[in-house]
Scaffold this active site. Sequence first.
Site, short mmCIF file in Angstrom:
data_model
loop_
_atom_site.label_atom_id
_atom_site.label_comp_id
_atom_site.label_asym_id
_atom_site.label_seq_id
_atom_site.Cartn_x
_atom_site.Cartn_y
_atom_site.Cartn_z
CE1 TYR A 138 -1.52 -8.07 2.22
CE2 TYR A 138 -3.86 -8.56 2.23
CZ TYR A 138 -2.71 -8.22 1.55
OH TYR A 138 -2.76 -8.02 0.19
CE LYS A 166 -1.28 -11.14 1.14
NZ LYS A 166 -0.37 -10.82 0.04
CB SER A 168 1.74 -6.80 0.06
OG SER A 168 1.20 -8.10 -0.10
C1 HMN Z 1 -4.14 -10.61 -1.79
O1 HMN Z 1 -4.22 -10.08 -0.69
O2 HMN Z 1 -5.10 -11.04 -2.36
C2 HMN Z 1 -2.84 -10.72 -2.54
O3 HMN Z 1 -2.04 -11.71 -2.05
C3 HMN Z 1 -2.13 -9.42 -2.71
C4 HMN Z 1 -0.83 -9.60 -3.43
O4 HMN Z 1 0.25 -9.39 -2.59
C5 HMN Z 1 -0.79 -8.65 -4.60
N1 HMN Z 1 -0.51 -7.32 -4.18
C6 HMN Z 1 -1.38 -6.31 -4.40
O5 HMN Z 1 -2.43 -6.48 -4.96
C7 HMN Z 1 -0.98 -4.97 -3.93
C8 HMN Z 1 0.24 -9.15 -5.58
O6 HMN Z 1 -0.09 -10.45 -5.94
C9 HMN Z 1 0.26 -8.26 -6.82
O7 HMN Z 1 -1.02 -8.29 -7.39
C10 HMN Z 1 1.28 -8.75 -7.83
O8 HMN Z 1 2.53 -8.81 -7.24
C11 HMN Z 1 1.33 -7.88 -9.08
O9 HMN Z 1 1.93 -6.64 -8.82
#
Ligand code: HMN
Length: 299
Positions: A138, A166, A168
């Site tokens: 991650y 994954k 981000s």
């Molecule tokens: C997790 O680990 O629960 C999520 O998959 C994280 C996910 O990548 C979220 N990123 C962050 O919270 C930094 C995104 O879903 C994010 O919430 C979304 O793109 C809105 O900006």
Amino acid sequence: IEKFKGVTIAMYACYDKSGAIDPAAIRRLVRHYCETGVRGLYVGGSTGEGMLQSVEERKQTLEAVMQEARQHERQLSVIVHVGAPSTRDSVELAVHAESVGADAVSAVPAIYYRLSPQSVERHWQAIIDSTSLPFIIYHIPQTTGFTLSKELLSRMAAQEKVIGVKISSESTFELQQFKAAGGPDFLVFNGPDEQYLAGRSIGADGGIGGTYGIMPELFLKIERCFNEGRLVEAKEWQFRVNEIIVELLALPSLYGGCKAILNLRGFDIGEPRMPLLPIPESDMERVARLNDKIMSFIE
Ligand code: HMN
């Protein structure tokens, strides 16, 4: 690895009125997700507030998820985030995840301390060696402060058990570079939901996201259109999704907003745990309008 491709919902933490883990609420939500046709669940990640929970609470959460998920004909792939400040806790969570039948484990670099790549590598390796489950890295540098180099990624990806990453960070270039470094059988999961289609277009095999849980149908539409080569339509769905995300990001907390929406729909999963902020009463009308908008897109 086929079973991990496509749309994976990052599960929300579910609490009762006192703020304790609520297994019944978890099962209700998982039951609902089983019916949407998504590929899987990511438990205990950023969205799942894993870092705000004790090891015991994280185990309790996963047990409720597994009990429900395994009762349904459509089998969700369950990926468990076991990242923690200490390697010891991560290993304990990984061993537990395997013992309850999860499909894969995943972890951020250990958080808080500034760590060298060697340290992060040994942390991940200890987790990987503790089970026979596949492992998904991650990568979320904006919260961990750790920059994952292509060299370290390639070294990790060379192991059979390391099946994917994954990502981000908000760079689709980095996503593409990680895909190239990992090779065709190495899975790359898109992290930023607002770039789902961009991520898929440049090499991601699917996505894991925190806003999927309030509108899985819309992400499934993007996915279907993309798979069928209907890119103009896919883009239209992504634009609608992004209209929603922009409004969510304007609330006191993103997960607070998502959870408030599910509460409006009767799921009763509580508020996020502090320091994540709840949605104040004064914003509830806005949240209700946002929910209506999502429903009108899904129809
Ligand atoms: C997790 O680990 O629960 C999520 O998959 C994280 C996910 O990548 C979220 N990123 C962050 O919270 C930094 C995104 O879903 C994010 O919430 C979304 O793109 C809105 O900006």
